[in-house]
Enzyme design. Structure first.
Site, PDB file in Angstrom:
ATOM      1  CB  SER A  45      -0.964  -0.004   1.182  1.00 14.75           C
ATOM      2  OG  SER A  45      -0.287  -0.222   2.393  1.00 14.75           O
ATOM      3  CG  HIS A  81      -3.700  -0.873  -2.395  1.00 16.17           C
ATOM      4  ND1 HIS A  81      -4.200   0.402  -2.305  1.00 16.17           N
ATOM      5  CD2 HIS A  81      -3.367  -1.239  -1.137  1.00 16.17           C
ATOM      6  CE1 HIS A  81      -4.159   0.793  -1.042  1.00 16.17           C
ATOM      7  NE2 HIS A  81      -3.654  -0.181  -0.311  1.00 16.17           N
ATOM      8  CE  LYS A 112      -7.649   0.957   0.784  1.00 14.43           C
ATOM      9  NZ  LYS A 112      -6.873   0.072   1.608  1.00 14.43           N
TER      10      LYS A 112
END
Ligand SMILES: *Cc1c(COP(=O)(O)O)cnc(C)c1O
Length: 391
Positions: A186, A214, A245
């Site tokens: 990250s 991610h 996200k």
């Protein structure tokens, strides 16, 4: 009410600690964002060009998802009313789990309120005292906390170092082992060597927990994530994906073999002892997953922006981390220097977060530039010129 002059000694201790954080350039502050998450946000009365979110596909304010959330509110109301195992598990949650499992190509998925909770659910449900977790040193804090909570031995191996991991696995006599890794790190943006990790998991009879916060939505065909990017499948694999996200909403899921999911449903405390997330979020997420699946153009645009940024910042005094993902950290090193660069950009209306210890190792403070498909080339060019002028 009488006003007591009595002041706990512990308060003074906290105040000293806070002053010390400020002295080291480690004090955080929150900025208040008005309106919708996007490249241009209003902060403190000024419009800022932001490279600061994890909304990689630019879906956080997407009108179709907003419309789906509204429809979900009409259909399901707001609150779920209870935890999943009592009465809070709605049709929307059920549909989303099936959609997610199919999308990532796993037998079954289980929804969670946040990725932090999903990680806290998995490790303590599978391991206990005497067992062992093997964790990349740069893993997300939630994986670290999950390992601690499980009471298993916690071995941390140097970042992406398969040989070091293999030595640790070979020495371990723990009856149950689990390897835990971020798929995309990250704060660095690099990708874990998942095929090698899965080989080691097989060789040493360990679980492999992959945190794809991610990679989900960004990597792999149709954005199916980092496991799909490598084409990996195995009953040892436990995938954790987050939905706040690239998916632009909130929440998380764990996908794995049916038995693993059934065990988490029966046994994992962060699943059982919390109120189910609002069903309207699951309903909105069904639309978000459709947009991810049909999002090749967004991902192509995002990749073009990544190439442009890397090209533009090539040869700068501060190196970019070796990353092919939307996370493009510019390593500056010193906390105060990093803050100074972030502040100079801020004065020009550009928002790039300064990331400092304990989020990253000491001496590796950085600007965490994150790109999204909602940015355009002119905006990336503006960041590049500003950074080149500052350097
Ligand atoms: C953001 C993040 C999480 C936590 O997910 P939330 O849904 O925000 O709680 C877990 N792991 C990694 C690697 C993350 O970046």
């Amino acid at each position: 009410m009488p006003c007591s002059a009595e002041r706990p000694a512990a308060l003074a201790a906290l105040e000293t600690e806070l002053a010390s954080l400020a002295g080291q350039g480690l004090q955080r502050r929150r900025r208040i964002v008005e309106g919708v998450c996007g490249p241009l946000v209003e902060v403190d009365g000024r419009t800022q060009l932001a490279f600061a979110s994890n909304d990689y596909l630019g879906l956080a304010g997407h009108r179709d998802i907003v419309a789906a959330a509204r429809e979900g509110a009409e259909r399901y109301g707001i609150g779920s009313g209870a935890s999943h195992l009592v009465s809070g598990h709605s049709r929307a949650h059920e549909l989303l789990e099936a959609r997610l499992a199919g999308f990532v190509g796993m037998p079954r998925a289980l929804g969670f309120c946040t990725g932090y909770m999903a990680n806290l659910a998995v490790i303590p449900a599978l391991l206990g005292r005497n067992d062992a977790v093997f964790a990349d040193r740069l893993n997300h804090a939630s994986l670290v906390d999950a390992a601690v909570l499980s009471r298993a031995e916690h071995h941390r191996f140097p970042h992406r170092d398969l040989a070091a991991l293999e030595r640790q696995l070979a020495r371990s006599e723990a009856p149950r082992k689990l390897i835990a890794t971020d798929a995309v790190f990250s704060m660095d943006g690099d990708i874990a060597p998942l095929p090698g990790l899965l080989d080691l998991a097989q060789k040493h009879d360990a679980w492999l927990l992959v945190d794809d916060a991610h990679g989900f939505g960004v990597l792999g065909p149709q954005g199916r994530g980092t496991l799909a990017h490598f084409g990996l499948a195995s009953p040892r694999l436990i995938l954790m994906g987050t939905l706040g996200k690239a998916a632009g909403v909130a929440g998380a899921f764990v996908a794995a073999h049916e038995t693993v999911i059934e065990w988490l449903l029966q046994r994992s405390r962060p699943y059982i002892f919390t109120t189910a997330a609002p069903p309207l979020l699951s309903h909105a997420l069904l639309t978000a997953i459709d947009l991810i699946e049909r999002g090749d153009a967004r991902r192509a645009h995002l990749n073009a922006l990544i190439a442009r940024l890397r090209d533009g910042l090539n040869g700068l005094r501060w190196p970019l981390a070796d990353s092919r993902t939307p996370i493009q950290p510019l390593i500056i090193g010193d906390n105060h220097a990093t803050l100074a660069v972030a502040q100079a950009l801020d004065a020009q209306g550009i928002w790039t977060p300064a990331i400092r210890p304990p989020t990253v190792p000491r001496g590796e403070a950085r600007l965490r530039i994150s790109l999204t498909a909602a940015h355009d080339e002119v905006q990336v060019e503006r960041l590049v010129s500003a950074l080149r002028a500052l350097a």
